[in-house]
Each structure stands twice: as structure tokens, then as C-alpha cells.
Design a protein around this motif. Structure first.
Motif, PDB file in Angstrom:
ATOM      1  N   SER A 154       0.813  -1.223   0.000  1.00 40.25           N
ATOM      2  CA  SER A 154       0.000   0.000   0.000  1.00 40.25           C
ATOM      3  C   SER A 154       0.842   1.266   0.000  1.00 40.25           C
ATOM      4  O   SER A 154       0.469   2.275  -0.602  1.00 40.25           O
ATOM      5  N   ARG A 155       1.982   1.240   0.684  1.00 36.89           N
ATOM      6  CA  ARG A 155       2.825   2.434   0.754  1.00 36.89           C
ATOM      7  C   ARG A 155       3.647   2.641  -0.515  1.00 36.89           C
ATOM      8  O   ARG A 155       4.363   3.629  -0.634  1.00 36.89           O
ATOM      9  N   GLU A 158       1.544   6.604  -4.570  1.00 32.49           N
ATOM     10  CA  GLU A 158       1.544   8.023  -4.205  1.00 32.49           C
ATOM     11  C   GLU A 158       0.167   8.427  -3.683  1.00 32.49           C
ATOM     12  O   GLU A 158      -0.849   7.821  -4.048  1.00 32.49           O
ATOM     13  N   ASP A 159       0.148   9.445  -2.846  1.00 33.75           N
ATOM     14  CA  ASP A 159      -1.143   9.916  -2.341  1.00 33.75           C
ATOM     15  C   ASP A 159      -1.696  11.085  -3.160  1.00 33.75           C
ATOM     16  O   ASP A 159      -2.643  11.743  -2.750  1.00 33.75           O
ATOM     17  N   ASP A 160      -1.115  11.305  -4.317  1.00 34.63           N
ATOM     18  CA  ASP A 160      -1.551  12.382  -5.208  1.00 34.63           C
ATOM     19  C   ASP A 160      -2.428  11.791  -6.310  1.00 34.63           C
ATOM     20  O   ASP A 160      -1.951  11.020  -7.154  1.00 34.63           O
ATOM     21  N   HIS A 175      -4.626   6.429  -4.826  1.00 30.62           N
ATOM     22  CA  HIS A 175      -4.061   7.484  -3.984  1.00 30.62           C
ATOM     23  C   HIS A 175      -4.525   7.386  -2.534  1.00 30.62           C
ATOM     24  O   HIS A 175      -3.950   8.034  -1.650  1.00 30.62           O
ATOM     25  N   ARG A 176      -5.536   6.558  -2.288  1.00 29.50           N
ATOM     26  CA  ARG A 176      -6.044   6.402  -0.920  1.00 29.50           C
ATOM     27  C   ARG A 176      -5.333   5.282  -0.149  1.00 29.50           C
ATOM     28  O   ARG A 176      -5.522   5.146   1.065  1.00 29.50           O
ATOM     29  N   ARG A 178      -2.253   4.644   0.784  1.00 27.82           N
ATOM     30  CA  ARG A 178      -1.280   4.966   1.838  1.00 27.82           C
ATOM     31  C   ARG A 178      -1.960   5.286   3.169  1.00 27.82           C
ATOM     32  O   ARG A 178      -1.428   4.966   4.245  1.00 27.82           O
ATOM     33  N   ASP A 179      -3.130   5.902   3.098  1.00 36.26           N
ATOM     34  CA  ASP A 179      -3.844   6.264   4.328  1.00 36.26           C
ATOM     35  C   ASP A 179      -4.360   5.040   5.081  1.00 36.26           C
ATOM     36  O   ASP A 179      -4.671   5.130   6.274  1.00 36.26           O
TER      37      ASP A 179
END
Length: 210
Positions: A154-155, A158-160, A175-176, A178-179
Motif C-alpha cells: 500500500s505504501r 503516491e497519495d496524489d 491514492h487512498r 497509503r492512508d
């Protein structure tokens, strides 16, 4: 009596400080000279306890493996043994991810690591698995655990949202990730472990029916 001018050393204290250094800075951040400075002694004082950095790392690896739970292999439920072992193994590596390259090399002559391997193999054989299959189950479980410990799926995203929008329509929610990395990675490991055990159970049935 006056206190000694040089701090008293023990192998346990050396390992504790060295592991803290590896956790913080990685394997390349550990040197015997740097560790001696952290402990407030001269490097030769360390060499009376550990001749080399590799010898020290092997003992640290053994300490980490002592936290891995193989107690369920004492029973007759081999699947419970594998499940408990795999979960605790992953937790031990997750606590010290920078030590994974050392642990990945195998037990070598590390007493605790060999004792864990012996318990796993013995438990599987007692449960009826042929020795060759017991060896492969041990190896396969290690591959599963090390794969989970070496990186986070998951990491890796990118979160963009702009990285994915338009160009990658099937990754419109990537992009979700990582959260929610911890949750997704944990659930993914459990899915893989369950599928692995289901496959082994089916294999066991085939071997029994022969």
C-alpha cells in the motif's frame, strides 16, 4: 567503593544498544566504533564480547527470533501451529524491519533460530506430514512472511490523485492506499496465509488418499 570510570558492559547491553541503532539508522548505520562511542567505551572493549559486527548481528537476530511463537506445534493441529508461527514471525520482523536482511539469510548456527526450526519441522512431521513436505512448508511460510516484512504494497503508491487520474482508470482510488496501509497490509497477509493453509489442507487430503 568508587564507581568504575568505564561503564560496565554485558553482551545483552551491547545487543540492546546495537539493535536500537539498527532500528534508527539501518544496518549501514551500525559500526563497532560508533557503537562503542554510544556505550561510552573504547572499541577494543566491545571486541572482548563480540569479535565482529556480523557475530553481533547474528546474536541480535537470535534475540528477535526468541519472540516468535512456535508453541502450537506441540499439539496435533499443524494448521494452528503454522498460523501462530507465521503471525508472530511477521510481528517480530515488523518490529525491526531493518534486521530483515540478516534474518532472511537463515538460522545458520543461531541456537534460538535452530530451536524454532526444529519445533516447526518436528510438529509438522508428528502431525503426519512427510519430512520433505514439512521442509517445504517451513520454507514456504518463511517466503510468505519475509515478503510481507520486506515492503508494504500500500505504501508503494503516491497519495496524489493526479498521478493516476485519466492515465490509469483502474487505479482511480490508488491514492487512498497509503492512508489505509496498515489495515490493507495486515488483511492482505491474512488472506495469503488463509489461502496458503487452505491449499495445504487440500494437499494433505490428496496425500492421505493415495
Amino acid at each position: 567503593m568508587p564507581r568504575p570510570s568505564t561503564p560496565l558492559l554485558s553482551r545483552a547491553r551491547i545487543r540492546e544498544r546495537a539493535l536500537a541503532m539498527v532500528d534508527a539508522e539501518g544496518l549501514t548505520g551500525l559500526s563497532m566504533r560508533k557503537l562503542a562511542g554510544d556505550l561510552g567505551v573504547q572499541a577494543p572493549s566491545l571486541y572482548s564480547h563480540y569479535r565482529t559486527k556480523d557475530e553481533l548481528l547474528h546474536d541480535i537476530a537470535d534475540d528477535i527470533m526468541s519472540t516468535v511463537d512456535v508453541s502450537d506445534f506441540a499439539g496435533t493441529d499443524w494448521a494452528a501451529g503454522v498460523r501462530t508461527w507465521a503471525r508472530s514471525y511477521r510481528a517480530a520482523l515488523a518490529a525491526h524491519p531493518n534486521m530483515v536482511p540478516v534474518l532472511a539469510t537463515g538460522p545458520a548456527r543461531r541456537e534460538t533460530s535452530l530451536a524454532r526450526a526444529d519445533a516447526v519441522h518436528g510438529g509438522l512431521v508428528r502431525a503426519g506430514w512427510p519430512p520433505r513436505y514439512a521442509t517445504m512448508i517451513g520454507a514456504s511460510t518463511k517466503y510468505l512472511v519475509l515478503g510481507a516484512a520486506m515492503s508494504s504494497f500500500s505504501r508503494g503508491f503516491e497519495d496524489d490523485v493526479q498521478v493516476y487520474v485519466d492515465r490509469y482508470p483502474h487505479l482511480d482510488q490508488a491514492h487512498r492506499l497509503r492512508d489505509h496501509a496498515d489495515e490493507i497490509d495486515a488483511d492482505s497477509f491474512e488472506m495469503a496465509l488463509n489461502a496458503f493453509l487452505d491449499g495445504l489442507s487440500a494437499m494433505r487430503t490428496q496425500l492421505t488418499d493415495r
